[in-house]
Design a protein around this motif. Structure first.
Motif, mmCIF file in Angstrom:
data_model
loop_
_atom_site.group_PDB
_atom_site.id
_atom_site.type_symbol
_atom_site.label_atom_id
_atom_site.label_comp_id
_atom_site.label_asym_id
_atom_site.label_seq_id
_atom_site.Cartn_x
_atom_site.Cartn_y
_atom_site.Cartn_z
ATOM 1 N N SER A 1 12.114 44.186 31.530
ATOM 2 C CA SER A 1 11.719 43.210 32.349
ATOM 3 C C SER A 1 12.877 42.687 32.981
ATOM 4 C CB SER A 1 10.541 42.287 32.140
ATOM 5 O OG SER A 1 11.143 41.589 30.989
ATOM 6 N N PRO A 2 13.055 42.260 34.310
ATOM 7 C CA PRO A 2 14.170 41.429 34.609
ATOM 8 C C PRO A 2 14.588 40.055 34.048
ATOM 9 C CG PRO A 2 12.867 42.198 36.459
ATOM 10 C CD PRO A 2 12.095 42.664 35.311
ATOM 11 N N GLY A 3 15.703 39.652 34.032
ATOM 12 C CA GLY A 3 15.834 38.435 33.264
ATOM 13 C C GLY A 3 17.416 38.108 33.123
ATOM 14 N N TRP A 4 17.748 36.984 32.692
ATOM 15 C CA TRP A 4 19.069 36.421 32.634
ATOM 16 C C TRP A 4 19.609 37.168 31.363
ATOM 17 C CZ3 TRP A 4 21.923 35.060 36.116
ATOM 18 C CH2 TRP A 4 21.398 34.118 37.340
ATOM 19 N N GLY A 5 20.978 37.644 31.184
ATOM 20 C CA GLY A 5 21.658 37.927 29.950
ATOM 21 C C GLY A 5 23.053 37.576 29.900
ATOM 22 N N THR A 6 24.066 37.873 29.031
ATOM 23 C CA THR A 6 25.169 37.108 29.099
ATOM 24 C C THR A 6 26.218 38.436 28.992
ATOM 25 O OG1 THR A 6 24.393 35.331 27.590
ATOM 26 C CG2 THR A 6 26.626 35.845 27.556
ATOM 27 N N LEU A 7 27.261 38.272 29.842
ATOM 28 C CA LEU A 7 28.339 39.409 29.618
ATOM 29 C C LEU A 7 29.615 38.560 28.898
ATOM 30 C CD1 LEU A 7 29.892 41.952 30.374
ATOM 31 C CD2 LEU A 7 30.643 40.852 32.721
ATOM 32 N N GLN A 8 29.981 39.206 27.961
ATOM 33 C CA GLN A 8 31.009 38.564 27.125
ATOM 34 C C GLN A 8 32.065 39.737 27.421
ATOM 35 O OE1 GLN A 8 29.776 38.209 23.328
ATOM 36 N NE2 GLN A 8 29.050 36.017 23.473
ATOM 37 N N VAL A 9 33.517 39.417 27.536
ATOM 38 C CA VAL A 9 34.753 40.146 27.466
ATOM 39 C C VAL A 9 35.796 39.470 26.451
ATOM 40 C CG1 VAL A 9 34.320 41.663 29.371
ATOM 41 C CG2 VAL A 9 35.631 39.366 29.539
ATOM 42 N N TYR A 10 36.242 40.071 25.493
ATOM 43 C CA TYR A 10 37.053 39.332 24.522
ATOM 44 C C TYR A 10 38.107 40.359 23.974
ATOM 45 C CZ TYR A 10 33.887 41.304 21.285
ATOM 46 O OH TYR A 10 32.925 41.770 20.326
ATOM 47 N N VAL A 11 39.155 39.867 23.123
ATOM 48 C CA VAL A 11 40.042 40.809 22.391
ATOM 49 C C VAL A 11 39.775 40.317 21.103
ATOM 50 C CG1 VAL A 11 42.515 40.987 21.927
ATOM 51 C CG2 VAL A 11 41.930 40.711 24.169
ATOM 52 N N ALA A 12 39.410 41.564 20.335
ATOM 53 C CA ALA A 12 39.060 41.590 19.070
ATOM 54 C C ALA A 12 40.394 41.116 18.231
ATOM 55 C CB ALA A 12 38.521 42.962 18.211
ATOM 56 N N SER A 13 40.053 40.195 17.206
ATOM 57 C CA SER A 13 41.104 39.527 16.476
ATOM 58 C C SER A 13 41.644 40.744 15.332
ATOM 59 C CB SER A 13 40.579 38.311 15.444
ATOM 60 O OG SER A 13 41.441 38.251 14.354
ATOM 61 N N ALA A 14 42.954 41.038 15.206
ATOM 62 C CA ALA A 14 43.644 41.955 14.291
ATOM 63 C C ALA A 14 43.354 41.732 13.005
ATOM 64 C CB ALA A 14 44.909 41.745 14.634
ATOM 65 N N SER B 1 36.959 39.056 15.052
ATOM 66 C CA SER B 1 36.287 38.231 15.681
ATOM 67 C C SER B 1 36.977 38.103 17.260
ATOM 68 C CB SER B 1 36.556 37.054 14.760
ATOM 69 O OG SER B 1 37.773 36.283 14.860
ATOM 70 N N PRO B 2 35.882 37.382 18.079
ATOM 71 C CA PRO B 2 36.600 37.194 19.512
ATOM 72 C C PRO B 2 37.639 36.285 19.692
ATOM 73 C CG PRO B 2 34.079 37.453 19.227
ATOM 74 C CD PRO B 2 34.514 37.031 17.876
ATOM 75 N N GLU B 3 38.487 36.763 20.440
ATOM 76 C CA GLU B 3 39.648 35.858 20.863
ATOM 77 C C GLU B 3 39.637 35.974 22.434
ATOM 78 O OE1 GLU B 3 42.640 36.099 16.820
ATOM 79 O OE2 GLU B 3 43.043 37.100 18.922
ATOM 80 N N ARG B 4 40.198 35.127 22.953
ATOM 81 C CA ARG B 4 40.042 34.996 24.354
ATOM 82 C C ARG B 4 39.129 35.458 25.244
ATOM 83 N NH1 ARG B 4 46.010 38.446 25.124
ATOM 84 N NH2 ARG B 4 45.165 38.853 22.613
ATOM 85 N N LEU B 5 37.613 34.549 24.714
ATOM 86 C CA LEU B 5 36.716 35.164 25.284
ATOM 87 C C LEU B 5 36.154 34.673 26.631
ATOM 88 C CD1 LEU B 5 33.666 36.235 24.637
ATOM 89 C CD2 LEU B 5 33.110 33.802 23.777
ATOM 90 N N THR B 6 35.658 35.253 27.518
ATOM 91 C CA THR B 6 35.337 34.957 28.825
ATOM 92 C C THR B 6 33.534 35.500 28.580
ATOM 93 O OG1 THR B 6 37.212 35.230 30.071
ATOM 94 C CG2 THR B 6 35.078 35.234 31.174
ATOM 95 N N GLU B 7 32.825 34.504 28.917
ATOM 96 C CA GLU B 7 31.282 34.897 29.112
ATOM 97 C C GLU B 7 30.643 34.280 30.212
ATOM 98 O OE1 GLU B 7 29.200 34.209 25.486
ATOM 99 O OE2 GLU B 7 29.324 31.913 25.507
ATOM 100 N N TYR B 8 29.685 34.952 30.728
ATOM 101 C CA TYR B 8 28.979 33.899 31.641
ATOM 102 C C TYR B 8 27.446 34.879 32.095
ATOM 103 C CZ TYR B 8 31.745 37.335 34.841
ATOM 104 O OH TYR B 8 32.147 38.317 35.505
ATOM 105 N N PRO B 9 26.730 34.217 32.795
ATOM 106 C CA PRO B 9 25.375 34.770 32.963
ATOM 107 C C PRO B 9 25.352 35.803 33.976
ATOM 108 C CG PRO B 9 25.354 32.791 34.079
ATOM 109 C CD PRO B 9 26.694 32.773 33.331
ATOM 110 N N VAL B 10 24.410 37.044 33.708
ATOM 111 C CA VAL B 10 24.232 38.043 34.649
ATOM 112 C C VAL B 10 22.913 38.263 34.732
ATOM 113 C CG1 VAL B 10 26.470 39.059 34.698
ATOM 114 C CG2 VAL B 10 24.918 39.797 32.944
#
Length: 343
Positions: free
Chosen positions: A313-326, A330-339
């Protein structure tokens, strides 16, 4: 109320979820499988203008938008002045715009997070031939209450009191006329930030490749007390330092991506690879995996892909983009926001 300064350093990227969950509960009670609704922040509609029309960017719905898909820029006929780039206004019949359309405005997401930078939001405006003017009006309105209360919050570097005075386009260059307040106050980061916001907002239109600035009708060659040189048109490439390392232009903050989700933008990351993760309102992973840009490790590359996901069903979620730590992934330089996710 326009938020002009960064918020507290205690904010973390995941903190917006509490707000999002509250919103989705209210939305689902009235929406179910119907189109979502929401507050777009009361964007001011610009006055009737003889500005040349812009080619619209590809559409991306936003909660609360009520675009009439059958309405083109040609509605019932009316009479009024028209203009062509570089030409004089002429009294000829012109179509009366009907319905609404979606434009982007660019604000800054976060300030005390490790991947802060320019981020697009969507605004519903009355359909108009002067869509560039409508986008500028939306930009000068500033972030709406939902964006101001998000965590991290959005803010604008454009000084309060800045007025939009005009816009014209010729040979792919948009010349925007703003009041003198636009160059008042702030250090170099604020000055470059406000220029970037205008440039990215106007270059969303395919017919605009560069931007010139005027203040109270006078051409600008050296901007503000910081002495920023503007002796020619500027474009997006002049302000990549104001972007997060992974800049997502689609979907926008709070937008409604199709299913599969269209993910597009630019990145400057090690070996051109970053990670994307799409979460539902409960934090469960709907889709994840690596994305490769066309260039990386010191250069900006583009990415443009589609990511399928499943929700019932329709609803809010989260988009995350990041660089994986070498070290540990783990996420580094993370950007996330609602979609807003759709089945």
């Amino acid at each position: 109320m326009n938020h002009r300064e960064p918020r507290s350093s205690s904010q973390r990227p995941s903190g917006w979820r509490a707000t999002a969950i509250g919103i989705v509960v209210a939305l689902l009670l009235v929406a179910a499988c119907a189109p979502p609704t929401g507050d777009l922040g009361g964007v001011a509609t610009p006055p009737t203008s003889a500005e040349p029309s812009f080619e619209l960017p590809s559409s991306e719905p936003t909660p609360g938008a009520s675009i009439d898909p059958g309405a083109s820029p040609s509605g019932g006929p009316t009479t009024g002045p028209t203009a062509t780039p570089g030409g004089a206004p002429q009294d000829t019949p012109v179509p009366a715009p009907t319905g609404t359309t979606i434009v982007r405005a660019y604000f800054f997401l976060g300030s005390f997070v490790d991947n802060a930078g320019l981020t697009p939001v969507l605004r519903e405006v009355s359909r108009t031939r002067a869509v560039g003017a409508a986008a500028m009006a939306a930009l000068l309105e500033g972030p709406n209450e939902t964006e101001l209360s998000a965590s991290p919050a959005m803010y604008t570097a454009i000084p309060e009191g800045t007025r939009f005075l005009g816009l014209r386009i010729e040979h792919g260059v948009a010349t925007v006329n703003l009041s003198r307040e636009f160059e008042s106050g702030g250090g170099s980061a604020s000055v470059l930030g406000r220029l970037a916001q205008v440039v990215y907002t106007l270059t969303q239109f395919p017919s605009v490749s560069g931007v010139r600035f005027e203040l109270d009708g006078e051409p600008v060659t050296a901007f503000s007390g910081e002495g920023v040189v503007l002796d020619g048109p500027v474009d997006r490439a002049d302000y990549t330092d104001l972007l997060p390392d992974v800049f997502v232009d689609r979907p926008a903050w709070g937008g409604v991506p199709n299913n599969p989700m269209h993910l597009a933008g630019m990145a400057n990351v090690f070996e051109a690879v970053f990670q994307v993760e799409l979460l539902d309102a409960e934090g469960r992973t709907l889709a994840s995996g690596p994305i490769m840009a066309t260039c990386g490790t010191g250069c900006w590359g583009t990415f443009d892909t589609y990511i399928p996901y499943h929700v019932s069903s329709p609803g809010w979620g989260t988009l995350q983009v990041y660089v994986a730590s070498a070290v540990d992934g783990s996420p580094e330089r993370l950007t996330e926001y609602p979609v807003w996710l759709t089945p």
